[in-house]
Structures are given as C-alpha cells and as structure tokens.
Design an enzyme around this catalytic site. Structure first.
Site, PDB file in Angstrom:
ATOM      1  N   HIS A 110      -9.617   1.269   5.077  1.00  0.00           N
ATOM      2  CA  HIS A 110      -8.312   1.484   5.712  1.00  0.00           C
ATOM      3  C   HIS A 110      -8.492   2.445   6.887  1.00  0.00           C
ATOM      4  CE1 HIS A 110      -4.217   2.744   6.464  1.00  0.00           C
ATOM      5  NE2 HIS A 110      -3.832   1.646   5.836  1.00  0.00           N
TER       6      HIS A 110
ATOM      7  N   GLU B 113      -6.846   4.847   7.934  1.00  0.00           N
ATOM      8  CA  GLU B 113      -6.642   6.278   7.621  1.00  0.00           C
ATOM      9  C   GLU B 113      -7.908   6.871   7.004  1.00  0.00           C
ATOM     10  OE1 GLU B 113      -3.005   5.719   5.415  1.00  0.00           O
ATOM     11  OE2 GLU B 113      -2.026   5.138   7.284  1.00  0.00           O
TER      12      GLU B 113
ATOM     13  N   SER C  52       3.319  -2.029  10.326  1.00  0.00           N
ATOM     14  CA  SER C  52       4.775  -2.094  10.544  1.00  0.00           C
ATOM     15  C   SER C  52       5.385  -3.452  10.185  1.00  0.00           C
ATOM     16  CB  SER C  52       5.133  -1.703  11.979  1.00  0.00           C
ATOM     17  OG  SER C  52       4.743  -0.356  12.218  1.00  0.00           O
TER      18      SER C  52
ATOM     19  N   GLY D  97       2.357   2.402  10.697  1.00  0.00           N
ATOM     20  CA  GLY D  97       3.302   3.510  10.519  1.00  0.00           C
ATOM     21  C   GLY D  97       4.035   3.895  11.785  1.00  0.00           C
TER      22      GLY D  97
ATOM     23  N   GLU E 287      -5.437  -4.801  10.595  1.00  0.00           N
ATOM     24  CA  GLU E 287      -4.393  -3.804  10.815  1.00  0.00           C
ATOM     25  C   GLU E 287      -4.676  -3.033  12.101  1.00  0.00           C
ATOM     26  OE1 GLU E 287      -2.416  -2.587   6.868  1.00  0.00           O
ATOM     27  OE2 GLU E 287      -4.244  -1.430   7.023  1.00  0.00           O
TER      28      GLU E 287
ATOM     29  N   LYS F  86       0.176   4.257  -0.345  1.00  0.00           N
ATOM     30  CA  LYS F  86      -0.471   5.464   0.209  1.00  0.00           C
ATOM     31  C   LYS F  86      -0.202   6.662  -0.717  1.00  0.00           C
ATOM     32  CE  LYS F  86      -0.130   3.355   4.704  1.00  0.00           C
ATOM     33  NZ  LYS F  86      -0.110   3.488   6.146  1.00  0.00           N
TER      34      LYS F  86
ATOM     35  N   ASN G  87       0.879  -1.178   0.000  1.00  0.00           N
ATOM     36  CA  ASN G  87       0.000   0.000   0.000  1.00  0.00           C
ATOM     37  C   ASN G  87       0.915   1.226   0.000  1.00  0.00           C
ATOM     38  OD1 ASN G  87      -1.752   2.077   0.546  1.00  0.00           O
ATOM     39  ND2 ASN G  87      -2.282   1.397   2.610  1.00  0.00           N
TER      40      ASN G  87
HETATM   41  P1  PGA Z   1       2.753   0.372   7.615  1.00  0.00           P
HETATM   42  O1  PGA Z   1       1.287   0.593   6.993  1.00  0.00           O
HETATM   43  O2  PGA Z   1       3.298  -0.920   7.060  1.00  0.00           O
HETATM   44  O3  PGA Z   1       3.553   1.573   7.167  1.00  0.00           O
HETATM   45  O4  PGA Z   1       2.590   0.315   9.099  1.00  0.00           O
HETATM   46  C1  PGA Z   1       0.411  -0.476   6.775  1.00  0.00           C
HETATM   47  C2  PGA Z   1      -0.880   0.015   6.168  1.00  0.00           C
HETATM   48  O5  PGA Z   1      -1.321   1.116   6.535  1.00  0.00           O
HETATM   49  O6  PGA Z   1      -1.489  -0.652   5.317  1.00  0.00           O
END
Ligand code: PGA
Length: 250
Positions: A95, A97, A212, A173, A167, A12, A10
């Site tokens: 997601h 976010e 992560s 992140g 997640e 982003k 992903n």
């Molecule tokens: P990350 O993000 O691996 O940077 O923690 C995962 C995601 O948001 O899908």
C-alpha cells in the site's frame, strides 16, 4: 473472460470494537445478495473479532500487513502464520502508505508477497504512481516496475493467486479520484504487461482500482473492461456508502 468483481474495504487505522460490530452487521445482510466478493480489512487487533463476526457469511477477511519473516525478534511485526490462525484470506501488500511512511521498497514488497503466497493467502498487491510521476508521464513504467519486481521473485504464474490494486497516490484520501478512463488506461497497460509474459495470467488477473472510490463514482469505474472492482478506504467506513459501491458492482 468474466472476472468476478472484488469490493475490498481498507479500514486503515480506524474504528473501534463497537463501530466495527455495527459496520459488519450492516454489511452481512447485503453482501449475500450480490455477485461480487466483499472483503473487509481491519487493523490487526480486531482480526479475531471480525473473523468471528463474519462466521457463516460470504464476506472475506483481509489483513493490512504481514512480515516477510516467519518468526523471531521482529518487535511489532505479524507473521503470515499468525494471520492464518484468524481465518484471514487476503493480505494487503505494498500500500502506498506503507511504501511512503514505512519505507517499504519494491524489493520488500516482493518478499512480503512471496511470504503471503507461501502461507496460501492471497496478496492484494498495491501499485500506483505519485502526482509527480504522473506529471512526468511515467505512470505505466512506475506501475509495471512495481509489478515486475514481484514477478522476478515469484514468477508470473504466481499471479494466478495475486490480486492487483492500482491506486494512484494522488487519488488516495484526497477526494480526487482518477476518471474511469484514466484508470482504465493504466489497468489495461498493467494487464498487457502481464499478458506479454503469460496470456492466461494477463487475462485472468483481477485488477482493482483504489483512490477516492465512492458510491457516486463506482459505477463508471466498474463499467470499464479492465477494472475488476475496488479497494476502498474512507468510504468503506460508512455502511451506506460501502453498500452503494457493492450494489453498483452488481
Ligand atoms: P481512499 O483510500 O478510498 O480513502 O482514497 C483507498 C486506499 O488507500 O486503499
């Protein structure tokens, strides 16, 4: 049951035409040599280019979002049929976010999932708890409520064509991944919840872990019986890291 692993990147709101070209050329040669399904998810303006760059490769294309409306006065939105024009196979939905920053409720996520399924694309349905919810001990309830809202709209059978990504919000992140055991516990509970409605669906549904994931922790996660791959943010922007994750899945 053996479930083929999925390693999905992903990206982003990151990247440029030139950085994306480099990433894809680094991934193309590797993806063919492993059994997992590799997926990349660029921002919408790059879908057309990435779709061309992936031509003839086994890597699949995912969009990061789609509207639940089919067309009309929805400035800034993208319909599922538009995504179909660019050989998109998967669409991320729900997601954290988008839930936290753009107000997507469980109901909106369910409607988007239904729209993606109607367009015969595969939703990657993201679920997960906040740190506060984990500390209250309600992680499983939160995750199953997020899933059950979708089940109510599309039915449990539809999960034959849905990939789930667990997640935990506190792990995204932050560099703070859930341990393999913590993730396994939730994956199992989510699978059992679906299996109680339909055993075949519960056994067959792919549940990815996200938050992560990096090359140094992916093998432990993938060794867990209910973890069927990963949704990778930051580490998917670095070819060596992402390739390391793909290799660790076998
Ligand atoms: P990350 O993000 O691996 O940077 O923690 C995962 C995601 O948001 O899908």
């Amino acid at each position: 049951m053996t479930r083929q692993k999925i390693i999905a990147g992903n990206w982003k709101m990151n990247g440029s035409l030139s950085s994306i070209e480099k990433l894809i050329s680094g991934l193309r040669s590797v993806a063919e040599n492993f059994d997992s399904q590799v997926i990349v998810s660029p921002s919408h303006p790059y879908l057309s280019n990435v779709s061309q760059l992936l031509s003839g490769s086994s890597i699949k294309l995912a969009a990061q979002n789609a509207s639940h409306e089919t067309s009309g006065a929805f400035t800034g939105e993208t319909s599922v049929s538009m995504l179909q024009d660019f050989a998109v196979d998967y669409v991320l939905v729900g997601h954290s976010e988008r839930r936290a920053l753009y107000g997507e409720t469980d109901d909106v996520v369910a409607k988007k999932t239904a729209a993606i399924l109607s367009g015969e694309l595969t939703p990657i349905l993201c679920i997960g708890e906040t740190l506060e919810e984990r500390q209250k001990g309600i992680t499983v309830d939160v995750c199953n409520t997020q899933i059950n809202t979708v089940v109510e709209l599309v039915g449990v059978e539809a999960f034959k064509n849905i990939v789930i990504a667990y997640e935990p919000v506190w792990a995204i992140g932050t560099g703070l991944s859930a341990t393999a055991e913590q993730a396994q516990e939730i994956h199992k509970a989510v699978r059992n919840n679906l299996a109680a409605l339909n055993a075949d669906i519960g056994n067959g549904v792919k549940i990815l872990y996200g938050g992560s994931v990096k090359a140094s922790n992916s093998a432990d996660l993938f060794a867990m019986p209910d973890i069927d791959g990963a949704l990778v943010g930051g580490a998917s922007l670095d070819v060596d890291e992402f390739v390391g994750i793909i290799k660790s899945a076998g």
